[in-house]
Scaffold this motif. Structure first.
Motif, short mmCIF file in Angstrom:
data_model
loop_
_atom_site.label_atom_id
_atom_site.label_comp_id
_atom_site.label_asym_id
_atom_site.label_seq_id
_atom_site.Cartn_x
_atom_site.Cartn_y
_atom_site.Cartn_z
N GLN A 85 34.01 39.87 38.11
CA GLN A 85 32.90 40.81 38.07
C GLN A 85 33.24 42.03 37.20
OE1 GLN A 85 29.84 40.53 39.41
NE2 GLN A 85 30.20 38.55 40.36
N ASP A 88 33.03 40.99 33.58
CA ASP A 88 31.61 40.91 33.21
C ASP A 88 31.03 42.30 32.97
OD1 ASP A 88 31.71 38.16 33.44
OD2 ASP A 88 30.72 38.09 35.40
N HIS A 89 31.36 43.21 33.87
CA HIS A 89 30.85 44.59 33.77
C HIS A 89 31.28 45.25 32.47
CE1 HIS A 89 29.84 48.69 35.00
NE2 HIS A 89 31.10 49.05 34.82
N ASN A 112 37.29 36.97 42.49
CA ASN A 112 35.94 37.20 41.95
C ASN A 112 35.71 38.67 41.60
OD1 ASN A 112 34.88 34.58 41.81
ND2 ASN A 112 34.40 34.58 43.99
N ASP A 113 36.39 39.59 42.28
CA ASP A 113 36.30 41.00 41.88
C ASP A 113 36.76 41.17 40.44
OD1 ASP A 113 35.38 41.76 44.39
OD2 ASP A 113 37.34 42.46 45.10
N THR A 120 30.01 45.98 43.44
CA THR A 120 29.66 44.56 43.41
C THR A 120 30.25 43.89 44.64
OG1 THR A 120 29.84 42.51 42.14
CG2 THR A 120 31.70 43.99 42.02
N ASN A 121 29.60 42.82 45.11
CA ASN A 121 30.14 42.04 46.22
C ASN A 121 30.52 42.93 47.42
OD1 ASN A 121 29.94 39.76 44.60
ND2 ASN A 121 32.04 39.90 43.88
#
Length: 259
Positions: free
Chosen positions: A79, A82-83, A75-76, A6-7
């Motif tokens: 994420q 969320d994952h 934000n990592d 991600t990102n």
């Protein structure tokens, strides 16, 4: 090992315990990997769904071209939650992970029940010193940083009594990603949450090492004074207090998140 891409980064992570139990996520310090939390995930995995990950540029996570920003480090974490379909967690981060935790408490309070920030500051060190370190690491590698890390991380008594532990951590630092380390130095150079902490409403525990030369008890007191719903726990350790004093550290964290 499971990963999340991600990102523009692939994060290496591991989970321990029952996913139906309350989630507790740990965030490592500069130059380490999630293995630094071994005494924590083994302790907490019976009562919590423990999540450990390697910060971008560290361990087995990838090291995209930097510089990084504190916002990216935070934000990592979002994420990853969320994952894993974790709506709300408790967060514990040390040093770089601790300033990441402060950013999360400011910007994503609805995702966290508690935030524990350890051996950290609202602004760690000076921008010029971090940028000089990043440049030196890019030019010369990590071996010189690794050779002197122990004296910043631990008290002399721990260095003498736990030589194998210290050697393993120093080896991991020397073997790390130059780009990842330097880019995180650049994130720390710009990171400054001193004006934002008074907006935090969620419960925060600040753990400060009484013998920490990097982020002092005074740094911890500043964080505690800015956040209304917070408390300070002073621990007889240097900068990597969760390894130097695991029993006292674990008890402090457990007491705080169970209250």
């Amino acid at each position: 090992m499971p990963t999340l891409t991600t990102n523009e980064v692939t994060l290496n992570y591991e989970t321990f315990g029952d996913a139906t139990k309350p989630a507790l996520i740990f965030s490592n310090s500069l130059g380490t990997n999630y293995g630094m939390w071994q005494k924590q995930f083994n302790y907490f995995k019976h009562d919590y769904f423990v999540i450990c990950y390697d910060t971008r540029g560290h361990g087995n996570s990838t090291a995209p071209q930097g510089p990084y920003r504190l916002e990216q480090l935070g934000n990592d974490v979002i994420q990853l939650l969320d994952h894993l379909a974790v709506e709300k967690a408790s967060f514990c981060g040390i040093s770089m992970g601790g300033i990441t935790g402060q950013w999360l408490a400011v910007h994503h309070p609805h995702r966290f029940n508690h935030v524990i920030v350890c051996n950290t500051a609202a602004k760690i060190g000076q921008e010029s010193a971090w940028l000089e370190r990043a440049a030196a690491v890019r030019a010369n590698g990590l071996s010189q940083i690794a050779a002197t890390a122990a004296t910043r991380w631990f008290t002399e008594r721990f260095i003498q009594s736990q030589a194998a532990v210290v050697a393993n951590l120093s080896h991991d630092l020397a073997a790390g990603s130059v780009e990842g380390y330097a880019s995180c130095c650049e994130a720390l150079a710009k990171a400054d949450l001193r004006a934002d902490l008074n907006t935090v409403q969620i419960p925060v525990l600040v753990i400060a090492g009484t013998q920490d030369p990097v982020t002092t008890v005074a740094d911890g007191e500043f964080i505690q004074q800015q956040i209304a719903n917070s408390q300070l726990f002073a621990i007889d350790a240097s900068h990597i207090s969760n390894i130097e004093q695991p029993q006292a550290f674990n008890q402090a964290v457990a007491d705080f998140i169970q209250r």
